[in-house]
Design a protein around this motif. Sequence first.
Motif, PDB file in Angstrom:
ATOM      1  N   ALA A   1       0.834  -1.207   0.000  1.00  0.00           N
ATOM      2  CA  ALA A   1       0.000   0.000   0.000  1.00  0.00           C
ATOM      3  C   ALA A   1       0.867   1.255   0.000  1.00  0.00           C
ATOM      4  CB  ALA A   1      -0.928  -0.009   1.207  1.00  0.00           C
ATOM      5  N   MET A   2       2.066   1.152   0.576  1.00  0.00           N
ATOM      6  CA  MET A   2       2.983   2.292   0.603  1.00  0.00           C
ATOM      7  C   MET A   2       3.380   2.682  -0.814  1.00  0.00           C
ATOM      8  SD  MET A   2       4.307   4.152   3.051  1.00  0.00           S
ATOM      9  CE  MET A   2       4.794   5.788   2.485  1.00  0.00           C
ATOM     10  N   LYS A   3       3.635   1.699  -1.646  1.00  0.00           N
ATOM     11  CA  LYS A   3       3.962   1.993  -3.046  1.00  0.00           C
ATOM     12  C   LYS A   3       2.797   2.704  -3.734  1.00  0.00           C
ATOM     13  CE  LYS A   3       4.792  -0.209  -7.534  1.00  0.00           C
ATOM     14  NZ  LYS A   3       3.590   0.380  -8.140  1.00  0.00           N
ATOM     15  N   LYS A   4       1.587   2.223  -3.483  1.00  0.00           N
ATOM     16  CA  LYS A   4       0.413   2.816  -4.122  1.00  0.00           C
ATOM     17  C   LYS A   4       0.237   4.271  -3.701  1.00  0.00           C
ATOM     18  CE  LYS A   4      -4.448   1.797  -5.112  1.00  0.00           C
ATOM     19  NZ  LYS A   4      -5.593   0.877  -4.853  1.00  0.00           N
ATOM     20  N   LEU A   5       0.443   4.551  -2.408  1.00  0.00           N
ATOM     21  CA  LEU A   5       0.328   5.930  -1.942  1.00  0.00           C
ATOM     22  C   LEU A   5       1.410   6.807  -2.567  1.00  0.00           C
ATOM     23  CD1 LEU A   5      -1.143   7.845   0.095  1.00  0.00           C
ATOM     24  CD2 LEU A   5       0.754   7.365   1.668  1.00  0.00           C
ATOM     25  N   LEU A   6       2.647   6.313  -2.587  1.00  0.00           N
ATOM     26  CA  LEU A   6       3.738   7.095  -3.183  1.00  0.00           C
ATOM     27  C   LEU A   6       3.484   7.341  -4.663  1.00  0.00           C
ATOM     28  CD1 LEU A   6       6.864   5.459  -1.498  1.00  0.00           C
ATOM     29  CD2 LEU A   6       5.773   7.633  -0.917  1.00  0.00           C
ATOM     30  N   ASP A   7       2.949   6.346  -5.364  1.00  0.00           N
ATOM     31  CA  ASP A   7       2.642   6.522  -6.783  1.00  0.00           C
ATOM     32  C   ASP A   7       1.660   7.671  -6.996  1.00  0.00           C
ATOM     33  OD1 ASP A   7       4.314   4.581  -7.832  1.00  0.00           O
ATOM     34  OD2 ASP A   7       2.806   3.001  -7.740  1.00  0.00           O
TER      35      ASP A   7
ATOM     36  N   LYS B   1       0.924  13.747   7.302  1.00  0.00           N
ATOM     37  CA  LYS B   1      -0.442  14.269   7.221  1.00  0.00           C
ATOM     38  C   LYS B   1      -1.452  13.153   7.484  1.00  0.00           C
ATOM     39  CE  LYS B   1       0.481  18.100   4.043  1.00  0.00           C
ATOM     40  NZ  LYS B   1       1.940  18.041   4.214  1.00  0.00           N
ATOM     41  N   PRO B   2      -2.340  13.337   8.464  1.00  0.00           N
ATOM     42  CA  PRO B   2      -3.315  12.292   8.815  1.00  0.00           C
ATOM     43  C   PRO B   2      -4.162  11.822   7.637  1.00  0.00           C
ATOM     44  CG  PRO B   2      -3.285  14.007  10.498  1.00  0.00           C
ATOM     45  CD  PRO B   2      -2.433  14.506   9.371  1.00  0.00           C
ATOM     46  N   ALA B   3      -4.536  12.722   6.747  1.00  0.00           N
ATOM     47  CA  ALA B   3      -5.378  12.328   5.607  1.00  0.00           C
ATOM     48  C   ALA B   3      -4.641  11.337   4.712  1.00  0.00           C
ATOM     49  CB  ALA B   3      -5.790  13.565   4.810  1.00  0.00           C
ATOM     50  N   ASN B   4      -3.343  11.543   4.557  1.00  0.00           N
ATOM     51  CA  ASN B   4      -2.566  10.628   3.717  1.00  0.00           C
ATOM     52  C   ASN B   4      -2.406   9.264   4.389  1.00  0.00           C
ATOM     53  OD1 ASN B   4      -2.271  12.733   1.916  1.00  0.00           O
ATOM     54  ND2 ASN B   4      -0.239  13.307   2.661  1.00  0.00           N
ATOM     55  N   ILE B   5      -2.200   9.256   5.701  1.00  0.00           N
ATOM     56  CA  ILE B   5      -2.091   7.984   6.420  1.00  0.00           C
ATOM     57  C   ILE B   5      -3.424   7.242   6.386  1.00  0.00           C
ATOM     58  CG2 ILE B   5      -1.589   6.888   8.626  1.00  0.00           C
ATOM     59  CD1 ILE B   5       0.839   8.059   7.196  1.00  0.00           C
ATOM     60  N   ALA B   6      -4.526   7.974   6.495  1.00  0.00           N
ATOM     61  CA  ALA B   6      -5.848   7.341   6.395  1.00  0.00           C
ATOM     62  C   ALA B   6      -6.024   6.682   5.029  1.00  0.00           C
ATOM     63  CB  ALA B   6      -6.941   8.373   6.644  1.00  0.00           C
ATOM     64  N   LYS B   7      -5.533   7.355   4.014  1.00  0.00           N
ATOM     65  CA  LYS B   7      -5.597   6.789   2.663  1.00  0.00           C
ATOM     66  C   LYS B   7      -4.711   5.547   2.553  1.00  0.00           C
ATOM     67  CE  LYS B   7      -5.442   8.436  -2.146  1.00  0.00           C
ATOM     68  NZ  LYS B   7      -5.062   9.596  -3.007  1.00  0.00           N
ATOM     69  N   LEU B   8      -3.537   5.613   3.176  1.00  0.00           N
ATOM     70  CA  LEU B   8      -2.616   4.481   3.181  1.00  0.00           C
ATOM     71  C   LEU B   8      -3.248   3.273   3.868  1.00  0.00           C
ATOM     72  CD1 LEU B   8       0.216   3.230   2.776  1.00  0.00           C
ATOM     73  CD2 LEU B   8       0.932   4.372   4.885  1.00  0.00           C
ATOM     74  N   ILE B   9      -3.908   3.496   4.991  1.00  0.00           N
ATOM     75  CA  ILE B   9      -4.580   2.413   5.715  1.00  0.00           C
ATOM     76  C   ILE B   9      -5.685   1.812   4.859  1.00  0.00           C
ATOM     77  CG2 ILE B   9      -6.054   1.907   7.706  1.00  0.00           C
ATOM     78  CD1 ILE B   9      -4.410   4.037   9.244  1.00  0.00           C
TER      79      ILE B   9
ATOM     80  N   ASP C   1      12.236 -11.778   7.265  1.00  0.00           N
ATOM     81  CA  ASP C   1      12.365 -10.530   8.017  1.00  0.00           C
ATOM     82  C   ASP C   1      12.141  -9.293   7.151  1.00  0.00           C
ATOM     83  OD1 ASP C   1      12.939 -11.949  10.323  1.00  0.00           O
ATOM     84  OD2 ASP C   1      15.086 -11.941   9.958  1.00  0.00           O
ATOM     85  N   PHE C   2      11.781  -9.489   5.884  1.00  0.00           N
ATOM     86  CA  PHE C   2      11.507  -8.363   5.000  1.00  0.00           C
ATOM     87  C   PHE C   2      10.025  -8.296   4.670  1.00  0.00           C
ATOM     88  CE2 PHE C   2      15.967  -9.384   4.027  1.00  0.00           C
ATOM     89  CZ  PHE C   2      16.545  -8.150   4.296  1.00  0.00           C
ATOM     90  N   ALA C   3       9.511  -7.090   4.608  1.00  0.00           N
ATOM     91  CA  ALA C   3       8.116  -6.866   4.240  1.00  0.00           C
ATOM     92  C   ALA C   3       7.982  -6.847   2.719  1.00  0.00           C
ATOM     93  CB  ALA C   3       7.625  -5.553   4.845  1.00  0.00           C
ATOM     94  N   PRO C   4       6.750  -6.961   2.193  1.00  0.00           N
ATOM     95  CA  PRO C   4       6.566  -6.999   0.731  1.00  0.00           C
ATOM     96  C   PRO C   4       7.165  -5.802  -0.006  1.00  0.00           C
ATOM     97  CG  PRO C   4       4.575  -7.750   1.818  1.00  0.00           C
ATOM     98  CD  PRO C   4       5.492  -7.274   2.912  1.00  0.00           C
TER      99      PRO C   4
END
Length: 742
Positions: free
Chosen positions: A323-329, A446-454, A518-521
């Motif tokens: 999801a982090m990649k999607k938000l950064l994109d 920014k909380p709005a961006n973290i909400a989107k990430l979640i 020990d690595f995440a996706p």
Amino acid sequence: MEHDNTGGTHLLDYETELDRERKHLGSIREHIERQIQASGADIKLTDDFTELALNVLRTKEVEQLRKSRVRPYFAKLDFLEKDQPYPEQAYIGRFGLYERSTMEPLVLDWRSPMANLYYEHSFTDVPVEVKRGSSLRFDVDRKRQFEMENNEIERFFDMTAASGTNRLLLERLQQRGEQKLRDIVETIQAEQNAVLRADARQALIVQGAAGSGKTTIALHRLAFLAYSYRDRGTFDNFLIIAPNRLFIDYISDVLPDLGIEGVVQTTWEDCLIPFIPLPKKYRFTDTSAKTALFLEHGSSGKAGLPHKPETILQASRLRGSMAMKKLLDDFIDKRVGQMVPELDLVLSKAHRMQHREIQRKFHTDFRHYPYMQRRKRLLTVLKQWKEDCLKEAVQTLESRIKQGEYAATERRVAEVREQYRRKFEEYCEKVKGVEIASFYRNIVSKPANIAKLIQYAGADFAHYDAERIAAYFADRKETHPYELEWEDIASAFYLSYRFYGLGKTKSYSHIIVDEAQDFAPFQMFALRLLSSGGSMTILGDLAQSIYPYRGLTNWDDLREGVFETAVSIERLKKSYRSTVEIMTAANRVLRHWDNPHITPAEPVLRHGDEPKTERFASEDEAMRAVAALAERLAHGGMPNIAVIDKTVAHCKSVHKKLTGLGADARLIAGKDTRYEGGMSVVPIYLSKGMEFDAVIVLNPSAAVYDSSRPEDVKLLYVAMTRALHRLYVYHWDELSGLFDSL
């Protein structure tokens, strides 16, 4: 290969056969010496490019021949090809040997297709792939394994379909541990052989039980790929990602023994950070503080932290999700869309470039380049256009001056030059660049961006607190303005990749990732960007995923979005490291963790002493017992001993007490780059991937290891499975409930 029309030699007297094998070994060594002299004579001083290239090959050939001197081969096969009248024989070694004049093989390389006859369990109807999609079938009468000492065949063991006993494997498993990992070409098992020879055109995940040989097989896989594709030049640069520098030293001898050179061996962070264009004042923190926070019992209630450990954990796990990649994109696309302003570049009434033309150059003409390279190329083109326009304007102006239209001369030309320069620079300032750290931090704070990430992360993350996570990032931005965390590396690297590219770095033919649980996706995805076509071997054990704030509990998490092609999963269930008694005890501890994706390790039939548990009246008494035990073990032929505790802080205290008692103990605390053997005091998380003759697990008490916490279950499982031959549990407090079945 040599034909054998005698119908086999299994009826011959053992001593007669041993003498015959020794004479054959002598003839092969004579051949090697002749080859060394012949190949060495071919190496001559020259300036010719072709001859120089040939000299490199000849030098490599001589080096392999020299390595083959002592032990040219380790096994011999008696076999019969289907529908053929005569049985054949073949010797197998680390490197192939040929008769130069006839190219007749004298020794087969262990990586060759025919060597499969040795490594497969079956003795009948064994397929050998001669080319893709085409196989021949063979029946194997006998597999002979040689034990050599002092450059001579000391004895041999014969395996047949009737006997089935792999005596050489049992001999190897009984041996004491060494300071470095060694190659296992003589004892590769069928399930391991399938993994190392698997198709390299896609990603391969290997779920391997503790002691299943994951690491060693991965290194052998590189040797196999280099050999199999040597004529195509497609597998010629490799990358190994190891958990730490100490581990790199531990495995350092294997690849040279296998004849593989030029492999990059590094850690995940050391591999990716150099690609990130950050100012020198920035740094990435290591994981030691966070590891200590989450691996110490009761850390969830640790006082004095500005943020709850649960918030820190959530912030860490979110950064590892795809999801982090999607938000950064989202933000990359937005920034790229804003990079070129919707303004014409106006230098004067006569010289104007419309913004649609500029946009076309940036988004279409330069679309194959990373965004900051596009920006650079665009500004270069615009600068050239400005210079051409200025030249034309000056020529026009000078023409008018000559005609008497302007009284001023040099001053007017200078004014035009200054006007064009100023107009151009004003426009360039509007063509936005990007500074990676600030761009990233503005997103996550920014909380709005973290909400989107979640939301992107899905149902498993729905209970995460966006406000608190954003506050955590904002606070770090304020209190640590030039410090990013280890978990930020994947995001910073991905932003750098999208905006700046990889420069002149060549994609790796194949990437090995060890301790991959020990690595995440998203962290694995970042590595995949360095690979050629996603060719990777990913090895790990979910039962050893000990970090609650990062890592995997299910390999299927790597199937979605991480790789562009299909991903295959192989399982290595058999454990060759520890005795049956040690693995049985470790499996009993592991059963306290309810995870359907975990299959207990299956120990091979090698028995030893039962694990020993002993309680002492005090810690000082236990330390004296540890020092005495280590001395007895070393005198008994078990020099490599690990005293394992949960944390670095505890290990430092233990090390100080042991050395105070005169014990020759070494502390492994996280910054180490070499493993020296002997007696080591080591925290559990740094012992992963290593093995020792004996292991002493120190004071695994109920107060420190909670049987309801998966992390504590896995930590003890890791500690116990480091032992080759002996396992001791020394304690002075009440034992953890995880040992209730011992």
